[in-house]
Design a protein around this motif. Structure first.
Motif, short mmCIF file in Angstrom:
data_model
loop_
_atom_site.label_atom_id
_atom_site.label_comp_id
_atom_site.label_asym_id
_atom_site.label_seq_id
_atom_site.Cartn_x
_atom_site.Cartn_y
_atom_site.Cartn_z
N ALA A 460 2.63 -2.01 15.41
CA ALA A 460 2.75 -3.41 14.54
C ALA A 460 1.12 -4.06 14.29
O ALA A 460 0.57 -4.01 15.23
CB ALA A 460 3.73 -4.31 14.91
N PRO A 464 -0.09 -8.73 9.07
CA PRO A 464 0.30 -7.73 8.02
C PRO A 464 -0.60 -7.74 6.91
O PRO A 464 -1.25 -8.79 6.69
CB PRO A 464 1.69 -8.35 7.32
CG PRO A 464 2.20 -9.04 8.65
CD PRO A 464 1.16 -9.63 9.26
N GLU A 465 -1.10 -6.42 6.21
CA GLU A 465 -2.04 -6.46 5.28
C GLU A 465 -1.47 -6.21 3.93
O GLU A 465 -0.37 -5.61 3.75
CB GLU A 465 -2.89 -5.21 5.52
CG GLU A 465 -4.15 -4.84 4.73
CD GLU A 465 -4.90 -4.03 5.38
OE1 GLU A 465 -6.01 -3.72 4.30
OE2 GLU A 465 -5.06 -3.60 6.50
N LEU A 500 3.34 -5.05 1.23
CA LEU A 500 2.87 -5.53 2.54
C LEU A 500 3.05 -4.57 3.46
O LEU A 500 4.24 -3.83 3.88
CB LEU A 500 3.68 -6.73 2.90
CG LEU A 500 3.43 -7.73 4.16
CD1 LEU A 500 2.11 -8.27 3.57
CD2 LEU A 500 4.48 -8.55 4.41
N ARG A 502 3.36 -3.61 7.45
CA ARG A 502 3.73 -4.42 8.66
C ARG A 502 3.38 -3.52 9.82
O ARG A 502 2.85 -4.03 11.08
CB ARG A 502 5.15 -4.89 8.81
CG ARG A 502 5.35 -5.94 7.74
CD ARG A 502 6.68 -6.60 8.14
NE ARG A 502 7.11 -7.83 7.32
CZ ARG A 502 6.55 -8.95 7.40
NH1 ARG A 502 5.87 -9.17 8.49
NH2 ARG A 502 7.00 -9.95 6.41
N THR A 513 -6.13 1.16 6.19
CA THR A 513 -4.82 0.94 5.69
C THR A 513 -4.63 1.00 4.28
O THR A 513 -3.84 1.66 3.65
CB THR A 513 -4.04 -0.45 6.20
OG1 THR A 513 -4.32 -0.43 7.54
CG2 THR A 513 -2.77 -0.61 5.82
#
Length: 599
Positions: A460, A464-465, A500, A502, A513
């Motif tokens: 995790a 969050p990106e 998003l 997570r 990411t």
């Protein structure tokens, strides 16, 4: 128009159009007959690529004069003792080849049974031209002259003598691979171009007919699935070709060109080869006669399987098992051209620098301590003279005994070049490893193993990106969010044009990411939406692995380098990256000695 019966000569020409397409077709039929006759040596002579003359001599059982006359009649064969055509075990069985060839060429057949006199029979374009006694050793000699000489409509479609010769050689090589117990000789225009001895092993015969280096850059295949068995030779993924001409497939000893088999080979190497590369394989499928139909093509180059899914699984499973057993092996063939690029004099490097070529200037990388590794020896005049051009390496203090490189196939790390390549010393030479390509493969294999054990562990993100994409790309990712979660990537829709993130797969660590999600969206758009991600696991997992691997330009510690080498040695397919390129190469001691003129 009323229905009429065609004349016998025209019927034979129509049959010849099905069986005899070119000289290679006629040659294939003659060699198959020689093999079925129990020959141990077959000698072939061609002129002008077989267009003007084909001669095949064997030491088989031979034929009596009455059998020779019968062999030149349509639908006459010795290869079906009863009417069970599904149980045929010989290469030829239709009984059409010889009369078809004789209807469009001049065919001379000489044969002798052991203990009897020889006999000769000549048929010229369908008509008997003569017969009589012949002097020859036991066996059969058949000569075909002026193929399609009286059928100009067919002859004008033949290609050049060089092209027809290449097709003839391909047909002979395939038959020679299927029977390593038989010796073959091929002469073209008086020059011997092929000679293989009888009694060779299958790997030696295949290598001798394709590439001598294949023997040391391939793995043996031996696999069973149900009633079927797969054997043969599979080249390492890094030992590949730019065309698919070196894939030889056999079913019950019969050379075939079958789309099902070719597709299965491509699937087995799917994530091991670049898209423009093709493996070298010679695969032999053996199964009971009732499990296939060989009587589906006049030239018998195709077969039909009762259970095609089982045969496809047999080939993919057999090749995968064999290649996994190869472990970290990679094709090692340092060419003379590559070795020639090494220079042994300062003059050549100085000349390159004076020419202004930026690529010739040495790269400078900081050492782990921030000072040049050679600091402290600048009083040496030679060093001072070339200090401007001396590459700055790095040294790391050793706090323990140096590992013994003799016990490891890939040796032990001695340093790093250009922050991209690991230099290791092994018992038999110097090993160079592409750290990004190697780690990319290791991450992919970890993901595969994790998926097979129920799912990829996820990590995790503390925050969050948000990844911005176009709406269509977001739709693709949202539709596959559940499947991506099984692979450790947890996504949520975040508005119309963003996703998003997570969680990411734990094996990827601190990966890019945004780049990962963007590339995955492109991957999903590149293939049919009807396919599940599990069906395209290799592509998706390879994309993830690429983003989670050690990048070129990252400086590694000696411990990290050795850990990478040790994992490569125990990981399947680690000899090539996910794109089919080699992950390591070896410069043997002999090659190094050549560079310094010791050999």
């Amino acid at each position: 128009m009323s229905i009429r019966r065609l004349p016998e000569q025209l019927v034979n020409r129509i049959a010849a159009g099905e069986v005899v397409e070119r000289p290679a077709s006629a040659l294939k039929e003659l060699v198959e007959n020689a093999i079925d006759a129990g020959a141990t040596r077959i000698a072939i002579s061609l002129r002008d690529g077989g267009i003007e003359r084909i001669e095949v001599v064997d030491d088989g059982c031979g034929m009596a004069p009455a059998e020779m006359a019968l062999a030149l009649e349509r639908h006459a064969t010795s290869k079906l003792p009863d009417d069970a055509i599904e149980a045929v075990t010989t290469l030829g069985f239709r009984g059409e080849a010889l009369p078809s060839i004789a209807s469009v060429a001049r065919l001379t057949m000489e044969s002798r049974i052991r203990g009897a006199d020889g006999w000769s029979r000549t048929v010229d374009n369908g008509g008997l031209a003569g017969e009589g006694p012949a002097a020859l050793p036991p066996g059969t000699r058949i000569v075909i002259e002026y193929l399609f000489g009286r059928v100009p409509a067919r002859r004008k479609f033949l290609r050049s003598a060089r092209s027809e010769y290449a097709a003839c050689m391909d047909a002979v090589k395939r038959l020679a691979m299927a029977r390593p117990d038989i010796g073959f000789t091929v002469e073209h225009d008086g020059r011997r171009n092929l000679h293989v001895q009888p009694g060779e092993g299958r790997p030696e015969r295949v290598a001798g007919l394709t590439d001598r280096e294949l023997h040391s850059n391939s793995v043996g295949v031996d696999y069973e699935r149900g009633p079927a068995r797969l054997g043969g030779v599979a080249g390492l993924p890094t030992f590949s070709r730019g065309v698919a001409d070196h894939q030889f497939l056999f079913v019950n000893g019969r050379p075939v060109k079958d789309r099902l088999l070719i597709g299965a080979v491509r699937a087995a190497y799917q994530d091991l080869l670049a898209r423009d590369r093709h493996p070298i394989v010679a695969l032999f499928v053996d199964l009971p006669g009732e499990e296939l139909d060989v009587n589906v093509h006049p030239a018998k180059t195709e077969v039909r399987f009762r259970d095609p899914a089982n045969i496809r699984g047999l080939i993919i499973g057999g090749l995968r098992n064999a290649l996994e057993a190869a472990g970290h092996r990679s094709a090692q063939r340092p060419s003379a051209e590559a070795l020639g690029t090494w220079s042994s004099s300062l003059d050549s490097s100085r000349h390159s620098r004076e020419s202004g070529n930026p690529a010739s200037f040495p790269s400078r990388f900081p050492s782990s301590s921030g000072t040049p590794a050679f600091a402290g020896v600048t009083e040496n005049r030679l060093f001072e003279q070339h200090a401007e051009y001396t590459p700055l390496a790095r040294a790391e203090a050793s706090f323990g005994p140096v590992p013994d490189g003799l016990s490891f196939p890939l040796g032990v790390a001695r340093g790093q070049v250009a922050a991209t390549y690991i230099v290791a010393e092994a018992e038999d030479g110097l090993v160079l490893v592409d750290q990004h390509a190697a780690h990319e493969r290791l991450v992919l294999e970890r993901m595969r193993k994790a998926l097979g054990n129920g799912g990829v562990a996820r990590q995790a993100l503390l925050l969050p990106e948000v990844v911005e994409l176009d709406e269509v790309a977001c739709d693709r990712l949202e539709a596959r969010a559940g499947e991506l979660a099984e692979m450790g990537l947890e996504l949520e829709r975040f508005g119309a044009r963003a996703m998003l993130v997570r969680a990411v797969p734990a094996v990827l660590g601190n990966s890019d990411t945004k780049g990962l999600v963007t590339d995955l969206a492109d991957e999903l758009g590149a293939y049919d939406e009807a396919l599940s991600l599990k069906e395209r696991l290799d592509h998706v997992a390879a994309t993830m692995a690429c983003h989670g691997s050690v990048r070129a330009g990252r400086i590694l510690s000696v411990a990290e380098m050795n850990a990478l080498l040790r994992e490569m040695e125990v990981t399947p397919h680690s000899g090539q990256c996910n794109h089919g390129r080699p992950t390591w190469v070896k410069l043997a001691h002999g090659d190094i000695e050549k560079l310094f003129g010791r050999r």
